[in-house]
Design a protein around this motif. Structure first.
Motif, PDB file in Angstrom:
ATOM      1  N   ARG A  53       0.834  -1.201   0.000  1.00  0.00           N
ATOM      2  CA  ARG A  53       0.000   0.000   0.000  1.00  0.00           C
ATOM      3  C   ARG A  53       0.869   1.252   0.000  1.00  0.00           C
ATOM      4  NH1 ARG A  53      -3.550  -3.272   2.856  1.00  0.00           N
ATOM      5  NH2 ARG A  53      -2.636  -2.878   4.891  1.00  0.00           N
ATOM      6  N   ALA A  54       1.924   1.231   0.813  1.00  0.00           N
ATOM      7  CA  ALA A  54       2.820   2.387   0.869  1.00  0.00           C
ATOM      8  C   ALA A  54       3.512   2.583  -0.479  1.00  0.00           C
ATOM      9  CB  ALA A  54       3.861   2.201   1.979  1.00  0.00           C
ATOM     10  N   LEU A  55       3.974   1.498  -1.092  1.00  0.00           N
ATOM     11  CA  LEU A  55       4.624   1.594  -2.396  1.00  0.00           C
ATOM     12  C   LEU A  55       3.648   2.062  -3.469  1.00  0.00           C
ATOM     13  CD1 LEU A  55       6.897  -1.576  -2.400  1.00  0.00           C
ATOM     14  CD2 LEU A  55       7.637   0.803  -2.313  1.00  0.00           C
ATOM     15  N   ASP A  56       2.416   1.578  -3.393  1.00  0.00           N
ATOM     16  CA  ASP A  56       1.401   1.998  -4.356  1.00  0.00           C
ATOM     17  C   ASP A  56       1.133   3.498  -4.220  1.00  0.00           C
ATOM     18  OD1 ASP A  56      -0.542   1.443  -6.399  1.00  0.00           O
ATOM     19  OD2 ASP A  56      -2.102   1.634  -4.861  1.00  0.00           O
ATOM     20  N   LYS A  83       1.911   6.346  -7.037  1.00  0.00           N
ATOM     21  CA  LYS A  83       0.924   7.312  -7.522  1.00  0.00           C
ATOM     22  C   LYS A  83       1.461   8.737  -7.405  1.00  0.00           C
ATOM     23  CE  LYS A  83      -3.145   4.476  -6.735  1.00  0.00           C
ATOM     24  NZ  LYS A  83      -4.349   4.263  -5.933  1.00  0.00           N
ATOM     25  N   GLN A  84       2.113   9.034  -6.283  1.00  0.00           N
ATOM     26  CA  GLN A  84       2.691  10.365  -6.106  1.00  0.00           C
ATOM     27  C   GLN A  84       3.787  10.615  -7.142  1.00  0.00           C
ATOM     28  OE1 GLN A  84       3.996  10.193  -2.034  1.00  0.00           O
ATOM     29  NE2 GLN A  84       2.039  10.908  -1.223  1.00  0.00           N
ATOM     30  N   THR A  85       4.613   9.610  -7.376  1.00  0.00           N
ATOM     31  CA  THR A  85       5.682   9.731  -8.367  1.00  0.00           C
ATOM     32  C   THR A  85       5.095   9.954  -9.753  1.00  0.00           C
ATOM     33  OG1 THR A  85       7.125   8.303  -7.043  1.00  0.00           O
ATOM     34  CG2 THR A  85       7.705   8.586  -9.354  1.00  0.00           C
ATOM     35  N   ASN A  86       4.037   9.212 -10.082  1.00  0.00           N
ATOM     36  CA  ASN A  86       3.392   9.398 -11.386  1.00  0.00           C
ATOM     37  C   ASN A  86       2.828  10.808 -11.533  1.00  0.00           C
ATOM     38  OD1 ASN A  86       3.988   6.826 -12.250  1.00  0.00           O
ATOM     39  ND2 ASN A  86       2.000   5.979 -11.736  1.00  0.00           N
TER      40      ASN A  86
END
Length: 160
Positions: A67-70, A74-77
Motif C-alpha cells: 500500500r505504501a509503495l502503491d 501514484k505520487q511519483t506518477n
C-alpha cells in the motif's frame, strides 16, 4: 495382616507385591508416555500456531508495504506528469524563442546586410536543427534556405 499371612504363603505374597509393583510401574510409565505424547501434540499445534501468526504478521507487513509503495508510485506518477507538462511547456517556449530568433536573424541578414558570415550561418543552422529536433515545423525552413543562399562575404568585397 495375620489373616493374610495365614491364607497366603510368603512366595505368593512376594509374587503379589512384585506384580503390584510392576503394575504401578506400568501405570507410571503409561502416565509419563501419555503426558509426553500430549506435550508433543500440543507443542506441534503451538508451533503451527506460532508459524501461522508469523506468516500472518508477514502478510500484513507485506500488504502495508505494498500500500505504501502503491501510494508512493501514484505520487511519483503525478510528479512525473507535472514535470512532463512543464517540460512540454519549456520545449514549446524554446521553439518559439528559436523561431523568433531565426526570423529576426533572417531579416537582419537577408534584408539589411544581404550577406552572412560562416559563423553566423553555422549558429543559425545549429539552432534550426534543435528547433526541428524539438518538433518545430513551420516557415522557418524556407527562411533558412534563403539565408543559406546568401553570399558569405560583404557585397563590397565581391566587387573587387
Amino acid at each position: 495382616m495375620i489373616e493374610l499371612l495365614a491364607k497366603y504363603s510368603l512366595s505368593e505374597i512376594v509374587a503379589f507385591l512384585v506384580t503390584f509393583a510392576l503394575a504401578i510401574k506400568g501405570v507410571i510409565s503409561f502416565y509419563d508416555w501419555a503426558t509426553e505424547r500430549l506435550k508433543k501434540a500440543f507443542s506441534k499445534e503451538t508451533q503451527r500456531d506460532k508459524e501461522k501468526e508469523v506468516l500472518e504478521e508477514r502478510l500484513v507487513y507485506g500488504a502495508d508495504k505494498m500500500r505504501a509503495l502503491d501510494k508512493q508510485q501514484k505520487q511519483t506518477n503525478e510528479q512525473l506528469k507535472a514535470i512532463h507538462k512543464q517540460l512540454e511547456m519549456l520545449i514549446s517556449s524554446d521553439k518559439d524563442d528559436i523561431k523568433a530568433d531565426l526570423t529576426k536573424d533572417h531579416h537582419y541578414f537577408c534584408y539589411k546586410k544581404k550577406w552572412i558570415d560562416d559563423y553566423s550561418l553555422d549558429c543559425m543552422q545549429r539552432r534550426f536543427e534543435r528547433y526541428v529536433e524539438e518538433g518545430g515545423n513551420s516557415f522557418i525552413e524556407k527562411l533558412m534556405d534563403e539565408v543559406k543562399d546568401l553570399p558569405n562575404q560583404p557585397p563590397s568585397d565581391l566587387d573587387d
